[in-house]
Design a protein around this motif. Structure first.
Motif, PDB file in Angstrom:
ATOM      1  N   LYS A 125      -2.942   2.542  -1.710  1.00 15.51           N
ATOM      2  CA  LYS A 125      -3.350   2.809  -0.338  1.00 15.51           C
ATOM      3  C   LYS A 125      -4.759   2.291  -0.109  1.00 15.51           C
ATOM      4  N   LYS A 126      -5.627   2.624  -1.049  1.00 10.40           N
ATOM      5  CA  LYS A 126      -7.053   2.253  -0.910  1.00 10.40           C
ATOM      6  C   LYS A 126      -7.219   0.730  -0.897  1.00 10.40           C
ATOM      7  N   LEU A 128      -5.177  -1.569  -0.058  1.00 15.19           N
ATOM      8  CA  LEU A 128      -4.691  -2.166   1.193  1.00 15.19           C
ATOM      9  C   LEU A 128      -5.604  -1.837   2.371  1.00 15.19           C
ATOM     10  N   MET A 129      -6.060  -0.600   2.436  1.00  9.73           N
ATOM     11  CA  MET A 129      -6.930  -0.234   3.551  1.00  9.73           C
ATOM     12  C   MET A 129      -8.270  -0.956   3.453  1.00  9.73           C
ATOM     13  N   PHE A 130      -8.806  -1.031   2.239  1.00  6.14           N
ATOM     14  CA  PHE A 130     -10.087  -1.737   2.066  1.00  6.14           C
ATOM     15  C   PHE A 130      -9.955  -3.200   2.457  1.00  6.14           C
ATOM     16  N   TYR A 131      -8.791  -3.744   2.154  1.00 10.35           N
ATOM     17  CA  TYR A 131      -8.601  -5.160   2.456  1.00 10.35           C
ATOM     18  C   TYR A 131      -8.362  -5.381   3.943  1.00 10.35           C
ATOM     19  N   TYR A 132      -7.449  -4.625   4.533  1.00  8.92           N
ATOM     20  CA  TYR A 132      -7.048  -4.894   5.918  1.00  8.92           C
ATOM     21  C   TYR A 132      -7.939  -4.238   6.961  1.00  8.92           C
ATOM     22  N   PHE A 133      -8.531  -3.116   6.640  1.00  8.26           N
ATOM     23  CA  PHE A 133      -9.402  -2.499   7.648  1.00  8.26           C
ATOM     24  C   PHE A 133     -10.871  -2.751   7.366  1.00  8.26           C
ATOM     25  N   ASP A 134     -11.329  -2.333   6.212  1.00  6.00           N
ATOM     26  CA  ASP A 134     -12.747  -2.489   5.902  1.00  6.00           C
ATOM     27  C   ASP A 134     -13.122  -3.952   5.731  1.00  6.00           C
ATOM     28  N   LYS A 157      -3.622  -5.889  -4.908  1.00  6.35           N
ATOM     29  CA  LYS A 157      -3.412  -5.963  -3.469  1.00  6.35           C
ATOM     30  C   LYS A 157      -2.054  -6.605  -3.149  1.00  6.35           C
ATOM     31  N   LYS A 161       1.043  -4.579  -1.442  1.00  4.53           N
ATOM     32  CA  LYS A 161       1.516  -5.005  -0.130  1.00  4.53           C
ATOM     33  C   LYS A 161       3.027  -5.262  -0.173  1.00  4.53           C
TER      34      LYS A 161
ATOM     35  N   PHE B  11      -4.434 -11.820   8.701  1.00  6.57           N
ATOM     36  CA  PHE B  11      -4.775 -10.401   8.849  1.00  6.57           C
ATOM     37  C   PHE B  11      -5.939  -9.982   7.948  1.00  6.57           C
ATOM     38  N   ARG B  48      -4.534   0.124   9.303  1.00  7.68           N
ATOM     39  CA  ARG B  48      -5.852   0.291   9.921  1.00  7.68           C
ATOM     40  C   ARG B  48      -5.998   1.676  10.551  1.00  7.68           C
ATOM     41  N   ARG B  51      -6.504   4.230   7.928  1.00  7.17           N
ATOM     42  CA  ARG B  51      -7.867   4.207   7.399  1.00  7.17           C
ATOM     43  C   ARG B  51      -8.859   4.835   8.386  1.00  7.17           C
TER      44      ARG B  51
END
Lengths: 179, 316
Positions: A125-126, A128-134, A157, A161, B11, B48, B51
């Motif tokens: 989870k982390k 993916l979130m770090f990659y796509y959001f952060d 990653k 994914k 993305f 997103r 997060r």
């Protein structure tokens, strides 16, 4: 802590620096909303949203700080609150469920995906979130999650994914989203 | 680069702007790619949102008092409240000196074992009423004043006894006024004729002993909270405002590096109002309660006033 130290730490994805900022400007930022006909809860919400926006821009390297952090945050809060006030005004003038209509499929789909994300392991989870959001670099992700190097981060990653995609696809086919 | 890789790069923000536009175009022109793109888009959006929610939940757990104080003003506030308490106490000595002089003199033998001069007796008597908020003290005083006025006549008939309290009373007044007068604020100095009737206490001195002691016993364990009447908050100064202050809705804001050193706030009650002083790094500053604009702090130069403040501050 000085502004640039905080900023630097945030850019690297240091969440404690974000918490520090949150505390530091809490009064200042919430006051803006409260003194502009917002409730305390709304103020808190707007301020948190603003910080998340700031965080995302900083961590993904899309932000060059030209002013003080507080000035920048303040302007995000102002914008967000203006938008929210607009939205509220429109809602009070129009029928509640006219424009706001979101088709049920979209809602259902995003619920399925969110559930699937919840089924992933914490590290997955982390990553993916770090990659796509952060938008953190592979190096930062490796540092934060204690991976040996960027290659490990990349592989992780990729695998995570793939796993998520498969999970979602299998759930979709159960609910007949895929033709 | 395969299509899947392209989508991921898109993305993951790993494309240049030109590449992005190029890719968006090809998505529009290729139905299969578009389908995959939308599928990925949903997933990325959900990631997103998750997060975002996670970050917000994290912030939600950070303790920020919804009310006024922040962490820095909390710790300092504690110190400040003690000091404010001390100041109030010091000042209330004057209240009582003026109003209770006679009564306390009379009860001296019962309440105190060792002989003390009036001021010190009162000073030690006051802490027993520590937890009474200042309003209480004022209230007590005003009732005494009113009752005393009506008792004026009685007082006259006690001329024999009157002399001694009166002497002490005069002594008090000289002490008080010399200590307290300043060009900027008049700290409670009751008029002598109002004090006179306090001798009514003299009549039932024994009863008074009880009522004076009772509150001390029951209230002594209360916290200092009640005494803290003013909130203080420290804001990090800017270049323009590095040693300034202002009041917002009765709350004091200090701008500058106050976090780094101990500062003290002295609140002194006057007959009509409250005078507020700041003590910082060996200097005193006058704070105007009605000052809503940010203004610079300038040390008080009047030596006699500084001396008086020094005395009040060191009383605890």
């Amino acid at each position: 802590m000085k502004d640039n130290e905080v900023f630097e730490r945030i850019c690297r994805g240091d969440e404690t620096a974000l918490e520090y900022l949150y505390k530091k400007y809490y009064r200042m930022m919430t006051k803006l909303v409260i003194s502009n006909s917002g409730s305390e809860q709304e103020a808190k919400d707007i301020y948190q949203d603003a910080l998340v926006v700031f965080w995302q821009k900083a961590t993904s390297g899309n932000l060059v700080l030209t002013s003080k952090i507080s000035t920048y945050l303040y302007s995000i809060c102002q914008n967000l609150w203006r938008k929210e006030l607009d939205r509220k005004r429109r809602l009070s003038h129009e029928e509640k469920d006219g424009e706001e209509y979101i088709d049920i499929d979209t809602k259902e789909r995003s619920k399925i995906i969110t559930d699937c994300i919840g089924q992933l392991g914490e590290t997955c989870k982390k990553v993916l979130m770090f990659y796509y959001f952060d938008g953190l670099s592979m190096q930062d992700i490796a540092d934060k999650l204690g991976f040996a190097n960027t290659n490990t981060a990349k592989t992780k990653k990729y695998k995570c994914k793939k796993k998520l995609d498969e999970l979602v696809k299998s759930q979709y086919s159960e609910s007949d989203f895929l033709d | 680069m395969s299509e899947v890789e392209k989508i991921d790069a898109y993305f993951g923000n790993e494309m240049t702007e030109a590449e992005q536009i190029d890719f968006e175009n090809s998505v529009q022109n290729d139905p299969t790619l578009k389908k995959e793109f939308e599928f990925q888009n949903d997933i990325v959006n959900a990631l997103r949102e998750t997060r975002k929610a996670e970050l917000k939940a994290m912030l939600n757990k950070v303790p920020v008092s919804g009310s006024m104080s922040t962490s820095s003003s909390f710790s300092v506030g504690k110190i400040a409240s003690l000091i404010v308490g001390a100041a109030i106490m010091g000042v209330s000595v004057y209240f009582l000196t003026n109003s209770d002089a006679a009564g306390s003199l009379a009860t001296e033998s019962t309440t105190e074992t060792q002989p003390v001069k009036p001021e010190t007796l009162l000073e030690s008597a006051v802490p027993s009423e520590k937890s009474n908020s200042q309003q209480d003290l004022i209230a007590t005083e005003s009732t005494q004043l009113s009752s005393s006025e009506s008792n004026d006549a009685t007082v006259q008939s006690f001329s024999g006894v009157e002399s001694s309290p009166k002497n002490s009373e005069n002594k008090m007044n000289t002490t008080t006024s010399s200590t307290v007068e300043s060009e900027e604020q008049k700290v409670v100095v009751s008029k002598p004729e109002i004090n006179k009737p306090v001798i009514s206490n003299f009549n039932d001195a024994t009863n008074n002993t009880d009522s004076l002691e009772a509150p001390g016993g029951s209230l002594v364990n209360k916290t200092y909270k009640e005494q803290r009447s003013m909130e203080v908050e420290i804001e990090e100064g800017s270049k323009k405002h590095n040693f300034h202050y202002h009041f917002v809705n009765g709350k004091l804001f200090l701008l500058g590096d106050f976090d780094k050193n101990l500062y003290e706030i002295l609140e002194i009650n006057t007959t009509t109002d409250k005078a507020i002083f700041l003590y910082y790094k060996g200097l005193y500053y006058n704070l105007d309660k009605n000052q809503e604009k940010i203004s610079a702090l300038t040390p008080i130069k009047d030596n006699s006033l500084v001396e008086k403040l020094e005395r009040i501050r060191s009383e605890e």
